[in-house]
Design a protein around this motif. Structure first.
Motif, PDB file in Angstrom:
ATOM      1  N   ARG A  89     -13.427  18.235 -58.716  1.00 50.43           N
ATOM      2  CA  ARG A  89     -12.000  18.118 -58.396  1.00 50.43           C
ATOM      3  C   ARG A  89     -11.644  16.702 -57.967  1.00 50.43           C
ATOM      4  NH1 ARG A  89      -9.823  21.429 -53.337  1.00 50.43           N
ATOM      5  NH2 ARG A  89     -11.260  19.946 -52.394  1.00 50.43           N
ATOM      6  N   ASN A  90     -12.514  16.093 -57.168  1.00 54.28           N
ATOM      7  CA  ASN A  90     -12.255  14.719 -56.713  1.00 54.28           C
ATOM      8  C   ASN A  90     -12.235  13.737 -57.885  1.00 54.28           C
ATOM      9  OD1 ASN A  90     -12.095  15.516 -54.055  1.00 54.28           O
ATOM     10  ND2 ASN A  90     -14.236  15.061 -53.588  1.00 54.28           N
ATOM     11  N   ILE A  91     -13.144  13.932 -58.847  1.00 53.71           N
ATOM     12  CA  ILE A  91     -13.170  13.057 -60.022  1.00 53.71           C
ATOM     13  C   ILE A  91     -11.869  13.209 -60.815  1.00 53.71           C
ATOM     14  CG2 ILE A  91     -14.316  12.620 -62.232  1.00 53.71           C
ATOM     15  CD1 ILE A  91     -16.955  13.463 -60.888  1.00 53.71           C
ATOM     16  N   VAL A  92     -11.454  14.472 -61.016  1.00 55.23           N
ATOM     17  CA  VAL A  92     -10.232  14.722 -61.785  1.00 55.23           C
ATOM     18  C   VAL A  92      -9.011  14.116 -61.096  1.00 55.23           C
ATOM     19  CG1 VAL A  92      -8.655  16.534 -62.586  1.00 55.23           C
ATOM     20  CG2 VAL A  92     -11.125  16.803 -62.892  1.00 55.23           C
ATOM     21  N   GLN A  93      -8.930  14.274 -59.765  1.00 55.58           N
ATOM     22  CA  GLN A  93      -7.747  13.834 -59.032  1.00 55.58           C
ATOM     23  C   GLN A  93      -7.693  12.327 -58.830  1.00 55.58           C
ATOM     24  OE1 GLN A  93      -7.871  16.129 -55.393  1.00 55.58           O
ATOM     25  NE2 GLN A  93      -6.851  17.894 -56.328  1.00 55.58           N
ATOM     26  N   ASN A  94      -8.839  11.669 -58.900  1.00 55.30           N
ATOM     27  CA  ASN A  94      -8.869  10.255 -58.546  1.00 55.30           C
ATOM     28  C   ASN A  94      -9.117   9.326 -59.735  1.00 55.30           C
ATOM     29  OD1 ASN A  94      -8.579  10.326 -55.528  1.00 55.30           O
ATOM     30  ND2 ASN A  94     -10.403  11.593 -55.714  1.00 55.30           N
ATOM     31  N   CYS A  99      -9.719   7.909 -71.164  1.00 57.83           N
ATOM     32  CA  CYS A  99     -10.797   8.178 -72.115  1.00 57.83           C
ATOM     33  C   CYS A  99     -11.165   9.662 -72.106  1.00 57.83           C
ATOM     34  CB  CYS A  99     -12.021   7.319 -71.808  1.00 57.83           C
ATOM     35  SG  CYS A  99     -13.023   7.901 -70.435  1.00 57.83           S
ATOM     36  N   ASN A 100     -11.828  10.120 -73.167  1.00 59.83           N
ATOM     37  CA  ASN A 100     -12.194  11.531 -73.285  1.00 59.83           C
ATOM     38  C   ASN A 100     -13.119  11.978 -72.159  1.00 59.83           C
ATOM     39  OD1 ASN A 100     -10.722  12.015 -75.632  1.00 59.83           O
ATOM     40  ND2 ASN A 100     -12.376  11.267 -76.950  1.00 59.83           N
ATOM     41  N   ALA A 101     -14.070  11.121 -71.780  1.00 57.77           N
ATOM     42  CA  ALA A 101     -15.026  11.476 -70.728  1.00 57.77           C
ATOM     43  C   ALA A 101     -14.309  11.822 -69.431  1.00 57.77           C
ATOM     44  CB  ALA A 101     -16.006  10.327 -70.501  1.00 57.77           C
ATOM     45  N   CYS A 102     -13.320  11.032 -69.062  1.00 58.37           N
ATOM     46  CA  CYS A 102     -12.600  11.250 -67.807  1.00 58.37           C
ATOM     47  C   CYS A 102     -11.589  12.390 -67.931  1.00 58.37           C
ATOM     48  CB  CYS A 102     -11.906   9.962 -67.381  1.00 58.37           C
ATOM     49  SG  CYS A 102     -13.068   8.641 -66.929  1.00 58.37           S
ATOM     50  N   ARG A 103     -10.972  12.530 -69.111  1.00 55.99           N
ATOM     51  CA  ARG A 103      -9.966  13.581 -69.287  1.00 55.99           C
ATOM     52  C   ARG A 103     -10.586  14.970 -69.392  1.00 55.99           C
ATOM     53  NH1 ARG A 103      -7.389  13.995 -73.631  1.00 55.99           N
ATOM     54  NH2 ARG A 103      -8.480  12.476 -74.955  1.00 55.99           N
ATOM     55  N   ASN A 104     -11.844  15.058 -69.794  1.00 54.41           N
ATOM     56  CA  ASN A 104     -12.460  16.357 -70.061  1.00 54.41           C
ATOM     57  C   ASN A 104     -13.403  16.841 -68.963  1.00 54.41           C
ATOM     58  OD1 ASN A 104     -11.174  16.559 -72.564  1.00 54.41           O
ATOM     59  ND2 ASN A 104     -12.795  15.388 -73.594  1.00 54.41           N
ATOM     60  N   VAL A 105     -13.389  16.159 -67.819  1.00 57.20           N
ATOM     61  CA  VAL A 105     -14.296  16.563 -66.728  1.00 57.20           C
ATOM     62  C   VAL A 105     -14.053  18.012 -66.313  1.00 57.20           C
ATOM     63  CG1 VAL A 105     -14.949  16.114 -64.331  1.00 57.20           C
ATOM     64  CG2 VAL A 105     -14.523  14.207 -65.875  1.00 57.20           C
ATOM     65  N   ALA A 106     -12.788  18.434 -66.321  1.00 49.84           N
ATOM     66  CA  ALA A 106     -12.461  19.793 -65.882  1.00 49.84           C
ATOM     67  C   ALA A 106     -13.094  20.860 -66.767  1.00 49.84           C
ATOM     68  CB  ALA A 106     -10.947  19.973 -65.837  1.00 49.84           C
ATOM     69  N   ASP A 107     -13.549  20.481 -67.974  1.00 49.84           N
ATOM     70  CA  ASP A 107     -14.183  21.444 -68.873  1.00 49.84           C
ATOM     71  C   ASP A 107     -15.613  21.780 -68.447  1.00 49.84           C
ATOM     72  OD1 ASP A 107     -11.894  21.387 -70.363  1.00 49.84           O
ATOM     73  OD2 ASP A 107     -12.678  20.000 -71.876  1.00 49.84           O
ATOM     74  N   LEU A 108     -16.184  20.960 -67.586  1.00 52.22           N
ATOM     75  CA  LEU A 108     -17.549  21.202 -67.115  1.00 52.22           C
ATOM     76  C   LEU A 108     -17.546  22.279 -66.027  1.00 52.22           C
ATOM     77  CD1 LEU A 108     -18.704  17.486 -66.853  1.00 52.22           C
ATOM     78  CD2 LEU A 108     -19.420  19.145 -68.592  1.00 52.22           C
ATOM     79  N   ASP A 109     -18.586  23.085 -66.009  1.00 49.51           N
ATOM     80  CA  ASP A 109     -18.693  24.123 -64.990  1.00 49.51           C
ATOM     81  C   ASP A 109     -20.155  24.257 -64.575  1.00 49.51           C
ATOM     82  OD1 ASP A 109     -17.882  26.195 -63.264  1.00 49.51           O
ATOM     83  OD2 ASP A 109     -16.429  26.905 -64.732  1.00 49.51           O
ATOM     84  N   LEU A 110     -20.429  25.226 -63.722  1.00 52.53           N
ATOM     85  CA  LEU A 110     -21.791  25.382 -63.207  1.00 52.53           C
ATOM     86  C   LEU A 110     -22.186  26.849 -63.222  1.00 52.53           C
ATOM     87  CD1 LEU A 110     -24.072  23.637 -61.782  1.00 52.53           C
ATOM     88  CD2 LEU A 110     -23.254  24.663 -59.655  1.00 52.53           C
ATOM     89  N   LYS A 111     -23.426  27.099 -63.648  1.00 52.10           N
ATOM     90  CA  LYS A 111     -24.013  28.424 -63.494  1.00 52.10           C
ATOM     91  C   LYS A 111     -25.329  28.276 -62.748  1.00 52.10           C
ATOM     92  CE  LYS A 111     -26.266  28.325 -68.054  1.00 52.10           C
ATOM     93  NZ  LYS A 111     -26.264  28.892 -69.419  1.00 52.10           N
ATOM     94  N   ILE A 112     -25.679  29.290 -62.008  1.00 47.36           N
ATOM     95  CA  ILE A 112     -26.913  29.275 -61.228  1.00 47.36           C
ATOM     96  C   ILE A 112     -27.773  30.457 -61.657  1.00 47.36           C
ATOM     97  CG2 ILE A 112     -27.883  29.597 -58.913  1.00 47.36           C
ATOM     98  CD1 ILE A 112     -25.526  28.009 -57.816  1.00 47.36           C
TER      99      ILE A 112
END
Length: 363
Positions: A89-94, A99-112
């Motif tokens: 969230r901090n990366i997206v907001q700040n 660029c695609n790398a910065c615009r698409n960060v929200a597409d990443l998620d986490l599984k455990i």
């Protein structure tokens, strides 16, 4: 080479969407973002979990020896996701980079992925590794269709062995999958994003600092933060060091967290502690209602500070006030006097509990 057979939890925190993200992103920005997200996960790993290492887009960790409780293990899983989600969230907001790398960060998620079983712990010089069938199984658990089958995007997937070892009361969603050489493996699914959103809806931050406190006491405990946290927050363990006749969660709460009220019964009085901020292994804050001074409350924070020797426990008490916020210094002075005699004894009992834990760990 030194080899020892261990029994414990095996955990993989795996960033999802990684391959697609990299293939459509500029590597000069994508790689630092992935490294930042992995760093957030690694920094959140707490003893008794041990970092095995990084595997591309994933973090592998394990425990060996006695573990505080399954509740603490679930807290660790939630904390890993919270650290990842807040960093994302901090990366997206700040960022304003188009660029695609910065615009698409929200597409990443986490599984455990989590399993409980036996494995070999190998020591070759300064290098340590783990191996065994159960290590293979937890890696196989990353290759399931949980997202498609359940609609849960951010999840913790526990093998039935892990779920049974945890012994938690939560009724997690049942799931199973076929794995080569292992057959049909029963598992449980836990929605990490939903737990994080519930936390954000009710969480503070609420924390008593040195400037806010009317009473502060500190104690060095010879135990890691995960063990200290369990002692401070588990109702049954609180009974021992707080010298209570009984302690329980009110209502139908199966876990201690933000919004849960703990009821503690002492010979002289009973106490209600409403949890208002919950940062596992860092600090917990509650509003204390004491039946002996009806109508007056104070906020208190227990903070855990990791040290080379173990954990420094810092207790801070806020001002005693009524429902209108009026300060009551006379009653406050009586509470402080009580705490000045109570905590040395309570900390002594915590030391006994830590010694018992360390002895079990050496067995």
């Amino acid at each position: 080479m030194i080899v020892s057979v261990q029994t414990g939890y095996l955990l993989i925190a795996d960033i999802t969407g990684y391959t697609g993200y990299l293939t459509r992103s500029e590597l000069e920005h994508a790689n630092p973002i992935i490294h930042s997200l992995l760093e957030a996960i690694v920094m959140e790993l707490k003893d008794p979990m041990k970092l095995r290492g990084l595997e591309g887009d994933a973090v592998l960790a394990y425990s060996s020896g006695p573990f505080p409780s399954g509740e603490t293990f679930l807290n660790i899983c939630e904390s890993l996701y919270r650290a990842f989600a807040e960093r994302r969230r901090n990366i997206v907001q700040n960022t304003t980079c188009p660029c695609n790398a910065c615009r698409n960060v929200a597409d990443l998620d986490l599984k455990i992925l989590a399993h409980h079983g036996k494995f070999e712990e190998l020591s070759i010089g300064p290098m340590k590794d783990i191996s065994g069938a159960d290590v293979i199984l937890v890696h196989r658990m990353a290759k399931t269709d949980v997202k498609e089958d359940t609609g849960i995007l951010s999840y913790a997937l526990f093998s039935e062995d892990a779920f049974e070892a945890m012994g938690i009361e939560s009724d997690l969603m049942q799931y199973s999958a076929q794995f080569e050489h292992f057959g049909d493996v029963p598992m449980r699914v836990y929605d990490l994003a939903a737990a994080w959103h519930r936390y954000r809806e009710v969480a503070g931050p609420v924390r008593i600092t040195d400037e806010d406190a009317v009473f502060t006491t500190r104690h060095m405990l010879n135990a890691p933060p995960g063990v200290a946290w369990e002692m401070l927050t588990d109702p049954q363990l609180k009974m021992r060091w707080m010298m209570l006749k009984d302690a329980y969660r009110e209502g139908d709460a199966s876990r201690t967290s933000v919004g849960v009220r703990l009821h503690c019964i002492h010979e002289a009085a009973h106490f209600q502690m409403l949890i208002v901020d919950w940062q596992p292994f860092e600090y917990v804050t509650d509003i204390l209602h004491n039946s002996s001074i009806e109508g007056l409350t104070n906020i208190e924070t227990y903070e855990l500070v990791p040290t080379e020797e173990g954990t420094e426990i810092v207790f801070r008490m806020g001002r005693l006030t009524d429902s209108d916020g009026k300060h009551h210094p006379a009653e406050e002075a009586a509470v402080i006097e009580l705490f000045e005699s109570f905590y040395p004894v309570a900390f002594g009992i915590l030391d006994e509990m830590a010694l018992e834990f360390n002895q079990k760990k050496q067995e």
